[in-house]
Design an enzyme around this catalytic site. Sequence first.
Site, PDB file in Angstrom:
ATOM      1  N   MET A  40      16.952   1.113  17.047  1.00 37.02           N
ATOM      2  CA  MET A  40      18.115   0.703  17.863  1.00 37.02           C
ATOM      3  C   MET A  40      18.838  -0.449  17.162  1.00 37.02           C
ATOM      4  SD  MET A  40      19.842   1.422  20.539  1.00 37.02           S
ATOM      5  CE  MET A  40      19.073   2.130  21.991  1.00 37.02           C
ATOM      6  N   GLY A  41      19.450  -0.120  16.028  1.00 42.64           N
ATOM      7  CA  GLY A  41      20.307  -1.100  15.350  1.00 42.64           C
ATOM      8  C   GLY A  41      21.751  -0.827  15.751  1.00 42.64           C
ATOM      9  N   ARG A  42      22.661  -1.109  14.817  1.00 42.97           N
ATOM     10  CA  ARG A  42      24.081  -0.913  15.126  1.00 42.97           C
ATOM     11  C   ARG A  42      24.385   0.547  15.439  1.00 42.97           C
ATOM     12  NH1 ARG A  42      24.810  -5.036  10.535  1.00 42.97           N
ATOM     13  NH2 ARG A  42      23.558  -3.466   9.499  1.00 42.97           N
ATOM     14  N   ILE A  43      23.872   1.468  14.603  1.00 45.13           N
ATOM     15  CA  ILE A  43      24.199   2.892  14.801  1.00 45.13           C
ATOM     16  C   ILE A  43      23.475   3.422  16.040  1.00 45.13           C
ATOM     17  CG2 ILE A  43      24.060   5.201  13.766  1.00 45.13           C
ATOM     18  CD1 ILE A  43      24.257   3.746  10.987  1.00 45.13           C
TER      19      ILE A  43
ATOM     20  N   GLU B  57      16.058  15.476  -1.405  1.00 46.09           N
ATOM     21  CA  GLU B  57      17.404  16.041  -1.370  1.00 46.09           C
ATOM     22  C   GLU B  57      18.132  15.742  -2.682  1.00 46.09           C
ATOM     23  OE1 GLU B  57      18.712  13.740   2.144  1.00 46.09           O
ATOM     24  OE2 GLU B  57      20.185  12.760   0.827  1.00 46.09           O
TER      25      GLU B  57
ATOM     26  N   HIS C 208      23.702  15.528   4.150  1.00 50.31           N
ATOM     27  CA  HIS C 208      23.810  14.053   4.128  1.00 50.31           C
ATOM     28  C   HIS C 208      25.278  13.607   4.251  1.00 50.31           C
ATOM     29  CE1 HIS C 208      21.636  10.203   2.560  1.00 50.31           C
ATOM     30  NE2 HIS C 208      22.601   9.895   3.408  1.00 50.31           N
TER      31      HIS C 208
ATOM     32  N   ALA D 155      26.605  12.199   7.342  1.00 49.06           N
ATOM     33  CA  ALA D 155      26.814  11.541   8.640  1.00 49.06           C
ATOM     34  C   ALA D 155      27.973  10.537   8.627  1.00 49.06           C
ATOM     35  CB  ALA D 155      25.529  10.871   9.113  1.00 49.06           C
TER      36      ALA D 155
HETATM   37  C1  GLV Z   1      24.205   6.783   4.022  1.00 46.42           C
HETATM   38  O1  GLV Z   1      23.232   7.449   4.088  1.00 46.42           O
HETATM   39  C2  GLV Z   1      24.197   5.351   4.073  1.00 46.42           C
HETATM   40  O2  GLV Z   1      23.123   4.748   4.005  1.00 46.42           O
HETATM   41  O3  GLV Z   1      25.286   4.773   4.168  1.00 46.42           O
END
Ligand code: GLV
Length: 318
Positions: A157-160, A266, A284, A286
């Site tokens: 539970m950080g910023r994202i 990956e 990858h 996101a």
């Molecule tokens: C992507 O995976 C990041 O760490 O920004």
Amino acid sequence: MARPGLVITRRIYEEVYTSLQAEFDIRADNQATDQPWDIQALQQRIAQADYMLCTVADKIDASVIGAAARLKVIATGAVGFNNIDVAACKARGVLVTNTPDVLTQTTADFGFALMMATARRISESERYARAGQWSGWAFDQFAGRDLHHATLGIIGMGRIGSAIARRAAGFEMRVLYHNRMPSQDAVAATWVQKEQLLRESDFVMLVVPYSPATHHLIGAAELALMKPSATLINIARGGVVDDQALIAALKEKRIAAAGLDVFENEPKFDPAFLQFENVVITPHIASSSRATRGAMMQLAADNLLAHARGLPLLTPVA
Ligand code: GLV
């Protein structure tokens, strides 16, 4: 006075490139082909660099750092920096920066998108429709799982993670989370032990940084605690999940589905994942909106520009 030498490992947007040209002598870049450099190429090029802009896909290990003769700063265009040997950098007096904050909302959007795509079988049903197999409507066609009012367990539970929890509130989800320490800014979410989170969640979302402490955080024992109806979403890093244990759990239908944006080894992830219709696979991406990838590159560039101008780094890693 000679301008400091810069090496840029991958293609970057033109406007970011132009901002760097103002201050640096760009000794090597990858604008033409954008083919990843291997370790030897990184070693060769880092030797001429005062500054380096790299990406999450460049392995900057001790052997690469060892080849740096005059390097001052490495700016990675990513929030995660487990691909860089920060201890080796420290030992040689090389500073490292990353790109927190600018990607938070876009990455949270994607975590949600991947969870929804997996729950509602978007990829699987699109494959079916595209293959011309749709011959008529049926009540039970691609019946998926509901997000609304389900329990979402966020590990990290950080910023994202917090931005994902805020989105979950709009879906009236019950949100559990696990961090080493309860978070001050966890919005409408309840801290629980990892085991309780795994037992109770309908969706388990991984958002932790990769480190030796989070290596195989989700393995056979953790997957065994999840409900057979539960879905695992990984937008964290390959290696946080033991992919072989996940493949076994999917084969034995011990969990219902998975949405995976990151993998061990990956981009050469285990092809065994391809057999599962209930696994949504993305490469990858996101943080990959045009605006956010631009902001990440620009923040990496701005760190280098600040240092070259004698100003403090904007986002040094801890
Ligand atoms: C992507 O995976 C990041 O760490 O920004």
